[in-house]
Write a protein that holds these residues in place. Structure first.
Motif, mmCIF file in Angstrom:
data_model
loop_
_atom_site.group_PDB
_atom_site.id
_atom_site.type_symbol
_atom_site.label_atom_id
_atom_site.label_comp_id
_atom_site.label_asym_id
_atom_site.label_seq_id
_atom_site.Cartn_x
_atom_site.Cartn_y
_atom_site.Cartn_z
ATOM 1 N N ILE A 163 0.843 -1.196 0.000
ATOM 2 C CA ILE A 163 0.000 0.000 0.000
ATOM 3 C C ILE A 163 0.879 1.247 0.000
ATOM 4 C CG2 ILE A 163 -1.822 1.277 1.237
ATOM 5 C CD1 ILE A 163 -2.736 -1.485 0.200
ATOM 6 N N ASP A 164 0.608 2.173 -0.914
ATOM 7 C CA ASP A 164 1.248 3.486 -0.901
ATOM 8 C C ASP A 164 0.280 4.422 -0.168
ATOM 9 O OD1 ASP A 164 2.071 6.087 -1.416
ATOM 10 O OD2 ASP A 164 2.748 5.641 -3.457
ATOM 11 N N ALA A 165 0.556 4.643 1.115
ATOM 12 C CA ALA A 165 -0.409 5.344 1.977
ATOM 13 C C ALA A 165 -0.500 6.834 1.660
ATOM 14 C CB ALA A 165 -0.043 5.144 3.447
ATOM 15 N N VAL A 166 0.531 7.396 1.036
ATOM 16 C CA VAL A 166 0.481 8.809 0.667
ATOM 17 C C VAL A 166 -0.342 9.004 -0.604
ATOM 18 C CG1 VAL A 166 1.841 10.820 -0.010
ATOM 19 C CG2 VAL A 166 2.683 9.301 1.790
ATOM 20 N N ALA A 167 -0.025 8.214 -1.621
ATOM 21 C CA ALA A 167 -0.718 8.368 -2.907
ATOM 22 C C ALA A 167 -2.100 7.722 -2.888
ATOM 23 C CB ALA A 167 0.135 7.780 -4.028
ATOM 24 N N GLY A 168 -2.382 6.863 -1.906
ATOM 25 C CA GLY A 168 -3.662 6.157 -1.899
ATOM 26 C C GLY A 168 -3.754 5.152 -3.023
ATOM 27 N N LEU A 169 -2.692 4.362 -3.191
ATOM 28 C CA LEU A 169 -2.644 3.353 -4.250
ATOM 29 C C LEU A 169 -2.242 2.007 -3.651
ATOM 30 C CD1 LEU A 169 -0.668 5.342 -7.014
ATOM 31 C CD2 LEU A 169 -3.147 4.956 -6.948
ATOM 32 N N ALA A 170 -2.787 0.936 -4.195
ATOM 33 C CA ALA A 170 -2.354 -0.405 -3.810
ATOM 34 C C ALA A 170 -1.619 -1.026 -4.988
ATOM 35 C CB ALA A 170 -3.558 -1.257 -3.428
ATOM 36 N N HIS A 171 -0.392 -1.489 -4.733
ATOM 37 C CA HIS A 171 0.376 -2.207 -5.743
ATOM 38 C C HIS A 171 0.203 -3.691 -5.446
ATOM 39 C CE1 HIS A 171 2.754 1.349 -7.241
ATOM 40 N NE2 HIS A 171 2.268 1.824 -6.095
ATOM 41 N N VAL A 172 -0.466 -4.408 -6.327
ATOM 42 C CA VAL A 172 -0.803 -5.798 -6.021
ATOM 43 C C VAL A 172 -0.386 -6.721 -7.156
ATOM 44 C CG1 VAL A 172 -2.780 -5.088 -4.625
ATOM 45 C CG2 VAL A 172 -3.129 -5.638 -7.031
ATOM 46 N N GLN A 173 -0.150 -7.967 -6.788
ATOM 47 C CA GLN A 173 0.023 -8.996 -7.808
ATOM 48 C C GLN A 173 -1.319 -9.677 -8.042
ATOM 49 O OE1 GLN A 173 3.488 -11.229 -6.264
ATOM 50 N NE2 GLN A 173 4.383 -10.904 -8.290
ATOM 51 N N CYS A 174 -1.444 -10.292 -9.213
ATOM 52 C CA CYS A 174 -2.730 -10.839 -9.652
ATOM 53 C C CYS A 174 -3.338 -11.853 -8.711
ATOM 54 C CB CYS A 174 -2.539 -11.485 -11.019
ATOM 55 S SG CYS A 174 -1.157 -12.642 -11.043
ATOM 56 N N GLY A 175 -2.496 -12.629 -7.993
ATOM 57 C CA GLY A 175 -3.034 -13.690 -7.139
ATOM 58 C C GLY A 175 -3.438 -13.218 -5.750
ATOM 59 N N ALA A 176 -3.287 -11.931 -5.468
ATOM 60 C CA ALA A 176 -3.671 -11.407 -4.145
ATOM 61 C C ALA A 176 -5.178 -11.543 -3.955
ATOM 62 C CB ALA A 176 -3.246 -9.949 -4.016
ATOM 63 N N LYS A 177 -5.582 -11.960 -2.767
ATOM 64 C CA LYS A 177 -6.994 -12.135 -2.456
ATOM 65 C C LYS A 177 -7.623 -10.760 -2.257
ATOM 66 C CE LYS A 177 -7.859 -14.426 1.337
ATOM 67 N NZ LYS A 177 -7.794 -15.519 2.318
ATOM 68 N N VAL A 178 -8.826 -10.578 -2.764
ATOM 69 C CA VAL A 178 -9.476 -9.268 -2.693
ATOM 70 C C VAL A 178 -9.641 -8.804 -1.247
ATOM 71 C CG1 VAL A 178 -11.604 -8.018 -3.233
ATOM 72 C CG2 VAL A 178 -10.607 -9.576 -4.918
ATOM 73 N N ALA A 179 -10.069 -9.710 -0.372
ATOM 74 C CA ALA A 179 -10.258 -9.322 1.034
ATOM 75 C C ALA A 179 -8.933 -8.928 1.679
ATOM 76 C CB ALA A 179 -10.921 -10.455 1.812
ATOM 77 N N ASP A 180 -7.842 -9.565 1.267
ATOM 78 C CA ASP A 180 -6.528 -9.196 1.805
ATOM 79 C C ASP A 180 -6.140 -7.787 1.363
ATOM 80 O OD1 ASP A 180 -6.203 -11.569 3.164
ATOM 81 O OD2 ASP A 180 -5.006 -12.525 1.583
ATOM 82 N N VAL A 181 -6.458 -7.449 0.120
ATOM 83 C CA VAL A 181 -6.198 -6.086 -0.366
ATOM 84 C C VAL A 181 -7.014 -5.094 0.460
ATOM 85 C CG1 VAL A 181 -6.382 -4.499 -2.324
ATOM 86 C CG2 VAL A 181 -5.678 -6.875 -2.704
ATOM 87 N N GLN A 182 -8.272 -5.425 0.694
ATOM 88 C CA GLN A 182 -9.125 -4.531 1.486
ATOM 89 C C GLN A 182 -8.571 -4.346 2.896
ATOM 90 O OE1 GLN A 182 -13.104 -6.197 1.170
ATOM 91 N NE2 GLN A 182 -13.589 -4.703 -0.435
ATOM 92 N N ARG A 183 -8.124 -5.446 3.502
ATOM 93 C CA ARG A 183 -7.589 -5.339 4.864
ATOM 94 C C ARG A 183 -6.299 -4.511 4.893
ATOM 95 N NH1 ARG A 183 -10.251 -10.592 5.761
ATOM 96 N NH2 ARG A 183 -8.685 -11.579 4.431
ATOM 97 N N ALA A 184 -5.429 -4.763 3.927
ATOM 98 C CA ALA A 184 -4.173 -4.004 3.880
ATOM 99 C C ALA A 184 -4.463 -2.512 3.690
ATOM 100 C CB ALA A 184 -3.288 -4.524 2.752
ATOM 101 N N ALA A 185 -5.430 -2.211 2.827
ATOM 102 C CA ALA A 185 -5.800 -0.809 2.587
ATOM 103 C C ALA A 185 -6.371 -0.205 3.874
ATOM 104 C CB ALA A 185 -6.811 -0.709 1.452
ATOM 105 N N ALA A 186 -7.260 -0.931 4.520
ATOM 106 C CA ALA A 186 -7.915 -0.423 5.734
ATOM 107 C C ALA A 186 -6.894 -0.125 6.832
ATOM 108 C CB ALA A 186 -8.960 -1.412 6.225
ATOM 109 N N GLU A 187 -5.898 -0.983 6.945
ATOM 110 C CA GLU A 187 -4.854 -0.750 7.964
ATOM 111 C C GLU A 187 -4.141 0.576 7.744
ATOM 112 O OE1 GLU A 187 -2.112 -4.076 8.317
ATOM 113 O OE2 GLU A 187 -3.864 -5.377 8.653
ATOM 114 N N ALA A 188 -4.069 1.006 6.485
ATOM 115 C CA ALA A 188 -3.414 2.285 6.172
ATOM 116 C C ALA A 188 -4.422 3.433 6.095
ATOM 117 C CB ALA A 188 -2.659 2.150 4.853
ATOM 118 N N GLY A 189 -5.678 3.152 6.497
ATOM 119 C CA GLY A 189 -6.691 4.210 6.493
ATOM 120 C C GLY A 189 -7.359 4.409 5.148
#
Lengths: 493, 493
Positions: B114-140
């Motif tokens: 997660i790039d918490a300043v730019a508000g961007l998530a850099h992810v690989q294709c196999g990342a689970k959607v809920a994991d992306v959401q959780r990682a994003a949420a942890e950074a606000g």
């Protein structure tokens, strides 16, 4: 090597001859009220805001969408190049009919209908962007994309170049607001991509392939646009900083607090000096020529109040000076600096290479360091302003056209700029597109496999290559072509 | 006519023979830790959630993105079909390797940053959607797309089918959050579409062409996703209405006030009866089997407070019953009805045709009238629920597979449903895509010129037709194929 060597579309002389037959047929099919072949009409359609002129053989002004299909069908049969235009505000030469042929002028198709329940705008391609915004606002809705030419440019043109504007960082760009398109394939068949709904997952996404395709993959006749609720309140704040680096480091701190301004306009020292000279005053007394950031927050009253508290605390800590608007009038005043800077740059040179590059936030500081070096090594003024919330910076390389040394320096500077932008993970264009002007840099952005894929898609949809030929893929150094001495309504006085 | 008549990929027997040589070469290139040819691995990759099985010759599980390119390059040389999969949660058969060949399983590429300043998530294709959401949420930050399979499905799969979820009406779908993609052309070359920035207007938009292309136009290896600030507060309200028409007319009144719920889930009477039977209670005492709308509002505390006032006044005027959650626990309880309804439908039949159609708001009422008629004429239960803020309705045609009369009725019902949806200006799929299951209806949605254009684009990018062949354009009646008797982790008990 430029792909055409003379500024008039007479390169395809042989086919121009056969255009005559085709044009007669076109007139017969659509009538003289739709097809114009007089000198004045052809000249008016021969250039866009890049002011490089290529005379077409005829100008078609459809009154019904189906007429677009008729033009394309004939054009394919007789291999006539077709260039589509709205108001022609593009600076990139995207609407210049470089191979002659026919121009389709879509300004006549300009209906707008707002669906106030669904929050959708049903528009025709020739509708003016500001008119769409006003119609939406009257129904309590908001259409955010706002290129600075919005009082002139059309939705069709905005879709063609995926136009952005100052609201991009928070709300997104044109692409983010298009839910459906209807129009014509380059071969003339009518098609629809998407429905008047916010979800659509049926078949390949040719809607979005059309968006930003600069009139080369199809002709947009109408669109359905998504609207968002009109923000109840806006609040504007002008801030100044001791230098560019400090301004940027400060704004990134604000972003890190997840505060998203609706607008976040930055002006570097040179841009501020231009604005101040035009305004004949300093923006913050005793702080002449300091870089500024103009912030606007939008939303519900309570939401904006919350932001205000956070942002004033941030400004007090980081800004060299700041001034908040207490009402819309004061806000308008704060906006003067942004409005004045661009025109005032012509004090620094009679020619401008206006490059709308995009930088990722993590490389803002590195980019401004590069710009300092570029100003020094080129010896040219390069006032830079832009949208810090999305990294879209307008870099204005100013020079005197008659001065060969300055001209060479400007050419070298733009080359260096583009390479650096891509090296820093950015984009050579954020909202202008490629057209003619950025063709020398397409391959700086995209590798051979990417360009090959784009060209394969072009051939697949436009097998005869009739739609807006000569753009995007063929290298043209547009600044070497003579520019018309015409004044366009949106030109600075 | 179905394009393949047997459920195992042995149709291309001759080429299957030559696959052996190619597969040996593949093993040699990538090694046995990456390429599996054992029976168990091949079986596991032979089906997705549609449970129709087609055995591939090998399964490739890349550990580095570049290995995807190697597979594609070899596949083109030897004309081996390649099907790409994430977790295989698609109900459409989109990840079923219908022509055998090789399956690329991308679950191993699952990094998230997660790039918490730019508000961007850099992810690989196999990342689970809920994991992306959780990682994003942890950074606000907040990543809104939320298909119901989000604890299993991957970002790559979501991009492939332009997945939606319950947040679509207010926030948009996957496409609205993708700013850049990197991956491989069907011919194996590495490409990047877009940069880690919110604006990009350089060249044709192949990024968005890839989104929703169901693994047929390229392989996504990684993505940059746009995030929005995490809403500080949520407020949930469950409302009931005397019938479907009244529920819909009421919610449209709320939308007309420009109130945008983050979630607006509707359950018709039949869906509510399913849920109530599973919950062994009535949702509103004395109001058994009434249609309900579950509303959730999200935003800043003050913003949500404003909505609450408006919405409670609206509910008091229009709803037969309503209950607001005072905290997250109560909200979770209100959600039970939505969570229970889908599984409970299997009391009504052992087979379900789950169609995720989309309707424009102006035709909601007409559509529910049609559904009433369809239930009557088909004699089948058709519980329907879905997202009223974006018109994406899940129509569940329930029948007993062993009963030929019910099976025929279900087939006729789905045909009638699709034609009506398109006639009402809607889409045959809002978030599932076409895959195999919706292939008989692609041409209900799209005319010949549209399908021809899509196929031309396919041929342009995948000249050897190796990538996910047999999907989208060839008509397959998936429900006629035997289904595996396997229990998947996300299946209802």
């Amino acid at each position: 090597m430029d792909s055409f060597s003379r500024p008039v579309g007479d390169r395809h002389f042989v086919s121009t001859m056969s255009f005559a037959t085709a044009t007669r047929l076109l007139c017969r099919r659509l009538g003289a009220r739709i097809v114009a072949t007089d000198e004045a009409s052809r000249f008016a359609a021969s250039f866009d805001a890049s002011k490089i002129s290529f005379l077409p053989a005829a100008v078609v002004k459809p009154r019904r969408e189906a007429e677009i299909g008729v033009v394309l069908e004939l054009a394919n049969r007789y291999r006539v190049p077709v260039t589509v235009r709205g108001r022609g505000t593009t600076l990139m030469g995207s609407a210049a009919p470089v191979r002659g042929g026919w121009v389709i002028d879509l300004l006549g198709l300009n209906q707008i209908r707002i669906d106030a329940v669904a929050g959708l705008a049903h528009v025709q391609c020739g509708a003016k962007v500001a008119d769409v915004q006003r119609a939406a606002a009257e129904a309590g809705w908001f259409y955010p994309p706002d290129p600075s030419s919005k009082e002139y440019c059309t939705i069709g043109g905005n879709i063609a170049c995926n136009a952005g504007g100052m609201h991009g960082g928070k709300y997104g760009v044109t692409r983010d607001f298009v839910v459906a398109l209807r129009g014509f394939l380059p071969t003339g068949e009518a098609v629809e991509w998407g429905t008047a709904t916010k979800k659509f997952a049926a078949g390949f996404n040719l809607r979005d392939l059309w968006i930003g395709s600069e009139g080369m993959l199809g002709v947009v006749a109408g669109a359905v646009l998504k609207l968002i609720p009109q923000p109840a309140t806006r609040w504007t704040l002008l801030t100044s900083f001791r230098d560019e680096q400090h301004a940027i480091e400060s704004i990134l701190r604000l972003f890190h607090q997840r505060v998203q301004p609706a607008i976040c306009e930055f002006l570097d020292r040179e841009s501020v000096r231009c604005a101040e000279s035009a305004m004949q005053t300093t923006i913050f007394p005793g702080q002449a020529g300091r870089p500024v950031i103009l912030l606007e927050f939008a939303g519900g009253a309570a939401e904006v109040r919350e932001h205000k508290r956070q942002v004033l605390a941030w400004a007090a800590e980081h800004a060299a000076g700041y001034r908040a608007a207490r009402n819309r009038e004061e806000a308008e005043q704060l906006w003067t600096v942004r409005r004045k800077c661009s025109g005032a740059m012509f004090e620094l040179g009679d020619a401008k290479l206006n490059e709308d590059v995009v930088l990722p936030m993590k490389n803002y500081v590195a980019f401004f360091r590069f710009l300092q070096r570029l100003k020094r090594t080129s010896g040219l003024p390069i006032p830079t302003f832009g949208h810090l919330a999305d990294g879209n910076l307008h870099v204005n390389i100013m020079y005197h056209r008659a001065d060969p040394k300055e001209t060479r320096a400007a050419e070298a500077a733009v080359e260096s700029l583009m390479r650096t932008v891509v090296k820093l993970g950015g984009a050579i264009s954020g909202e202008h597109g490629i057209g003619l002007a950025k063709t020398p840099f397409l391959r700086v952005q995209h590798g051979p496999a990417e360009v090959k894929a784009m060209q394969a898609v072009k051939r697949a949809l436009d097998p005869n290559g009739i739609l807006n030929p000569g753009k995007m893929f063929e290298e043209v150094r547009i600044w070497k072509y003579p520019r018309l001495n015409v004044h366009l309504p949106w030109d600075h006085k």
